[in-house]
Design a protein around this motif. Structure first.
Motif, PDB file in Angstrom:
ATOM      1  N   HIS A 133      45.400  21.109  41.720  1.00 35.92           N
ATOM      2  CA  HIS A 133      44.883  22.175  40.877  1.00 35.92           C
ATOM      3  C   HIS A 133      45.972  23.215  40.681  1.00 35.92           C
ATOM      4  CE1 HIS A 133      40.487  21.609  40.426  1.00 35.92           C
ATOM      5  NE2 HIS A 133      40.717  20.723  41.367  1.00 35.92           N
ATOM      6  N   GLU A 134      45.921  23.849  39.530  1.00 35.84           N
ATOM      7  CA  GLU A 134      46.798  24.996  39.311  1.00 35.84           C
ATOM      8  C   GLU A 134      46.433  26.024  40.380  1.00 35.84           C
ATOM      9  OE1 GLU A 134      49.831  26.472  37.249  1.00 35.84           O
ATOM     10  OE2 GLU A 134      48.645  25.194  35.950  1.00 35.84           O
ATOM     11  N   HIS A 135      47.428  26.577  41.043  1.00 34.99           N
ATOM     12  CA  HIS A 135      47.113  27.599  42.025  1.00 34.99           C
ATOM     13  C   HIS A 135      48.079  28.774  41.901  1.00 34.99           C
ATOM     14  CE1 HIS A 135      49.973  24.961  44.301  1.00 34.99           C
ATOM     15  NE2 HIS A 135      50.510  26.140  44.559  1.00 34.99           N
TER      16      HIS A 135
ATOM     17  N   ASP B 134      43.304  30.032  44.808  1.00 36.74           N
ATOM     18  CA  ASP B 134      42.785  29.553  43.531  1.00 36.74           C
ATOM     19  C   ASP B 134      41.406  30.185  43.397  1.00 36.74           C
ATOM     20  OD1 ASP B 134      42.114  28.232  41.244  1.00 36.74           O
ATOM     21  OD2 ASP B 134      41.853  26.273  42.186  1.00 36.74           O
ATOM     22  N   ASP B 135      41.341  31.286  42.678  1.00 34.65           N
ATOM     23  CA  ASP B 135      40.124  32.078  42.612  1.00 34.65           C
ATOM     24  C   ASP B 135      39.424  31.856  41.272  1.00 34.65           C
ATOM     25  OD1 ASP B 135      39.173  35.175  43.902  1.00 34.65           O
ATOM     26  OD2 ASP B 135      38.414  34.421  41.996  1.00 34.65           O
ATOM     27  N   GLU B 136      38.248  31.276  41.339  1.00 31.13           N
ATOM     28  CA  GLU B 136      37.519  30.918  40.117  1.00 31.13           C
ATOM     29  C   GLU B 136      37.168  32.120  39.251  1.00 31.13           C
ATOM     30  OE1 GLU B 136      34.088  28.388  40.643  1.00 31.13           O
ATOM     31  OE2 GLU B 136      35.265  27.073  41.974  1.00 31.13           O
ATOM     32  N   VAL B 137      36.864  33.234  39.906  1.00 35.71           N
ATOM     33  CA  VAL B 137      36.498  34.436  39.142  1.00 35.71           C
ATOM     34  C   VAL B 137      37.711  34.929  38.345  1.00 35.71           C
ATOM     35  CG1 VAL B 137      35.693  36.823  39.316  1.00 35.71           C
ATOM     36  CG2 VAL B 137      34.697  35.060  40.802  1.00 35.71           C
TER      37      VAL B 137
ATOM     38  N   HIS C  73      40.280  33.119  37.444  1.00 30.76           N
ATOM     39  CA  HIS C  73      40.593  32.108  36.445  1.00 30.76           C
ATOM     40  C   HIS C  73      39.683  32.247  35.222  1.00 30.76           C
ATOM     41  CE1 HIS C  73      41.772  27.664  35.614  1.00 30.76           C
ATOM     42  NE2 HIS C  73      42.401  28.519  34.844  1.00 30.76           N
ATOM     43  N   ALA C  74      38.388  32.434  35.484  1.00 33.14           N
ATOM     44  CA  ALA C  74      37.416  32.579  34.389  1.00 33.14           C
ATOM     45  C   ALA C  74      37.737  33.820  33.560  1.00 33.14           C
ATOM     46  CB  ALA C  74      36.003  32.664  34.956  1.00 33.14           C
ATOM     47  N   ARG C  75      38.067  34.900  34.237  1.00 30.18           N
ATOM     48  CA  ARG C  75      38.384  36.151  33.551  1.00 30.18           C
ATOM     49  C   ARG C  75      39.629  35.994  32.670  1.00 30.18           C
ATOM     50  NH1 ARG C  75      37.233  39.438  30.465  1.00 30.18           N
ATOM     51  NH2 ARG C  75      38.354  41.407  30.382  1.00 30.18           N
TER      52      ARG C  75
END
Ligand SMILES: [Zn+2]
Ligand SMILES: [Zn+2]
Length: 157
Positions: free
Chosen positions: A99-101, A116-119, A121-123
């Motif tokens: 995964h991209e990190h 790798d923080d989903e929040v 990334h989503a933002r």
């Protein structure tokens, strides 16, 4: 790959040999030692650091061999070169389904940590889309922080 994450070395080596033979290259003992050392250490490592580690098991390996093998790993998707703020190139081990990190770098001891923080990334994806018809394809986040740990075990002597 997350630091300290254990790797299936035989599976990795098998893939490495496949890529080598596809490229018409031989698998040599030196390449194998370099590959195994790189993945068992599993950190963001410079050519010099990897060379020093490799020489503890294979004292006759030279700088050029380590350098060329790392280039080979980059070409075949086993490593990614990273440039943090100190002018050094570090190689980041990559697994197949990597995964991209992002990275947090300690400016005192130079330790490199991954997240790798989903929040986040989503933002970021939303910010890109707010500009119009764009999809985020790559990101690069580097956080530089000071280490407040007294006697940090990662600090170079
Ligand atoms: Zn990394
Ligand atoms: Zn530190």
């Amino acid at each position: 790959m997350a630091e300290g994450e254990s790797v299936d070395m035989s599976k990795l080596l098998e893939r490495f040999y496949e890529r080598l033979s596809e490229a018409g290259l031989k698998s040599t003992r030196q390449r194998e030692v370099i590959f195994e050392t790189f993945f068992s250490l599993n950190r963001h490592i410079s050519v010099d650091e990897l060379l020093a580690e490799v020489r503890t098991t294979a004292p006759h390996v030279g700088y050029a061999t380590v350098y060329r093998t790392l280039k080979l790993l980059v070409e075949h998707g086993f490593a990614r070169p990273r440039h943090f703020d100190d002018g050094q190139t570090r190689y980041d081990p990559q697994d197949e389904d990597e995964h991209e990190h992002d990275h947090l770098i300690c400016i005192d001891c130079r330790r490199v940590m991954e997240f790798d923080d989903e929040v986040v990334h989503a933002r970021l994806g939303q910010i890109v889309r707010d500009f119009g018809d764009y999809d985020l394809t790559r990101r690069k986040i580097e956080l530089y922080a000071r280490c407040r740990i007294q006697d940090c075990p990662h600090r170079p002597q």
